[in-house]
Design a protein around this motif. Structure first.
Motif, PDB file in Angstrom:
ATOM      1  N   SER A  37     -16.468   4.547 -27.665  1.00 46.88           N
ATOM      2  CA  SER A  37     -15.419   5.389 -27.089  1.00 46.88           C
ATOM      3  C   SER A  37     -14.087   4.971 -27.455  1.00 46.88           C
ATOM      4  CB  SER A  37     -15.633   5.056 -25.576  1.00 46.88           C
ATOM      5  OG  SER A  37     -15.549   4.046 -25.084  1.00 46.88           O
ATOM      6  N   THR A  38     -13.672   3.748 -27.483  1.00 44.98           N
ATOM      7  CA  THR A  38     -12.290   3.378 -28.126  1.00 44.98           C
ATOM      8  C   THR A  38     -12.075   4.067 -29.664  1.00 44.98           C
ATOM      9  OG1 THR A  38     -12.515   1.081 -27.078  1.00 44.98           O
ATOM     10  CG2 THR A  38     -10.953   1.170 -28.724  1.00 44.98           C
ATOM     11  N   LEU A  39     -13.203   4.096 -30.444  1.00 42.85           N
ATOM     12  CA  LEU A  39     -12.583   4.886 -31.757  1.00 42.85           C
ATOM     13  C   LEU A  39     -12.491   6.363 -31.359  1.00 42.85           C
ATOM     14  CD1 LEU A  39     -12.279   4.815 -34.741  1.00 42.85           C
ATOM     15  CD2 LEU A  39     -14.708   4.780 -35.016  1.00 42.85           C
ATOM     16  N   PHE A  40     -13.468   6.833 -30.880  1.00 42.59           N
ATOM     17  CA  PHE A  40     -13.668   8.400 -30.545  1.00 42.59           C
ATOM     18  C   PHE A  40     -12.952   8.579 -29.345  1.00 42.59           C
ATOM     19  CE2 PHE A  40     -17.063   7.358 -33.769  1.00 42.59           C
ATOM     20  CZ  PHE A  40     -16.641   7.666 -34.727  1.00 42.59           C
ATOM     21  N   GLN A  41     -11.900   8.742 -29.068  1.00 44.19           N
ATOM     22  CA  GLN A  41     -11.128   8.734 -27.825  1.00 44.19           C
ATOM     23  C   GLN A  41     -11.595   9.945 -26.851  1.00 44.19           C
ATOM     24  OE1 GLN A  41      -7.316   7.484 -27.846  1.00 44.19           O
ATOM     25  NE2 GLN A  41      -7.616   5.571 -28.852  1.00 44.19           N
TER      26      GLN A  41
END
Length: 302
Positions: A37-41
């Motif tokens: 979720s940090t990468l794909f916000q």
């Protein structure tokens, strides 16, 4: 009694060990979802494929067009996908048929050259995949600064390429030795062009892979590129892995994306965004925009 005390002395370490194991599992589940979720916000991210042309060493390589032909085609697809608003892109060598388990180093080097030339123009997170070679995928990702890689890392299969037995431990340790422990690893657990030799159900294989091999996400595929994964497979895998990102890896279409994303945590899409929906064609800007417009409507309802 002495028996009760002996039993208690045995059970207590076992309970402590079990508590530690459960804590480790919970940590990796939380870490996987957090890294993802940090990468794909954005919710339900769409990862769009940039299918590189056949690379040097492949029978379909177009020597007359050369490196510039590869670069110009990849640039056109990248620009169309980014203009449509995809959440990430992934560079892959789907055109390098017949496929191999040990990719020609010339192909990996050429893919790195193309991505390197485009690096300044990439405005979204990007990943790589050199079919069907985990080490080549890791090396390419490390060399280009990719945020994630995709491959078959676990399982045993009978395939068009022969017996298939990847090594997740080797691939992940190789990634870490190259200083890229931050690079997410997306595990495709239902190999295309193959039949699993593992008699366990797909959900059981998925759960086991998460426990044994700590993927950042699990991918569910159809039988070949462009063919949809069964919705029932997606539902079963997601039900058993509520805390792990589960993505549809193949065959997501304009007409089915709403149904797929009702279940999956995201999708990887290639063929549906091409002219005439054909895997081997270039990206159709209108089809890509239409697809992402539908996704944006879905997100607006969440």
């Amino acid at each position: 009694s002495m028996f009760a005390r002996s039993l208690a002395s045995f059970l207590l370490p076992a309970q402590i060990l079990m508590a530690k194991l459960l804590a480790i599992i919970s940590f990796w589940k939380a870490a996987g979802m957090t890294r993802f979720s940090t990468l794909f916000q954005k919710p339900k991210p769409v990862i769009a494929m940039v299918h590189l042309g056949a690379l040097p060493g492949s029978p379909l390589y177009d020597a007359a067009a050369g490196l510039e032909g590869l670069l110009s085609a990849a640039r056109a697809d990248l620009m169309a996908l980014q203009a449509a608003g995809v959440d990430a892109v992934m560079f892959g060598n789907e055109n390098d048929r017949p496929y191999e388990f040990n990719v020609d180093p010339a192909a990996t080097a050429t893919a790195a050259y193309v991505i390197g030339q485009l690096r300044a123009e990439i405005t979204v997170p990007f990943g790589v995949n050199m079919l069907w070679d985990p080490r080549a995928s890791v090396a390419l990702g490390a060399a280009t600064g990719a945020a994630f890689i995709r491959e078959i890392f676990t399982g045993t299969y009978a395939s068009d390429m022969g017996f298939w037995a990847p090594d997740a431990g080797d691939a992940m340790r190789y990634r870490d030795r190259l200083g890229r422990s931050d690079m997410l690893m997306l595990f495709n657990i239902s190999a295309e062009f193959a039949h699993s030799l593992d008699q366990r159900s797909l959900p059981d294989r998925a759960r086991s892979a998460v426990f044994s091999s700590i993927p950042d996400a699990v991918l569910v595929s159809g039988q070949i590129t462009g063919e949809a994964a069964a919705l029932s497979d997606l539902e079963a895998v997601k039900a058993i892995l509520p805390d792990t990102p589960v993505l549809a890896n193949t065959g997501v279409k304009h007409e089915t994306v709403a149904e797929v994303l009702r279940v999956a945590d995201g999708c990887i899409v290639g063929s549906s965004l091409k002219h005439d929906g054909d895997t081997w064609n270039s990206v159709d800007p209108a089809r890509a925009l239409d697809f992402m417009d539908r996704v944006r409507v879905l997100r607006g309802r969440m």
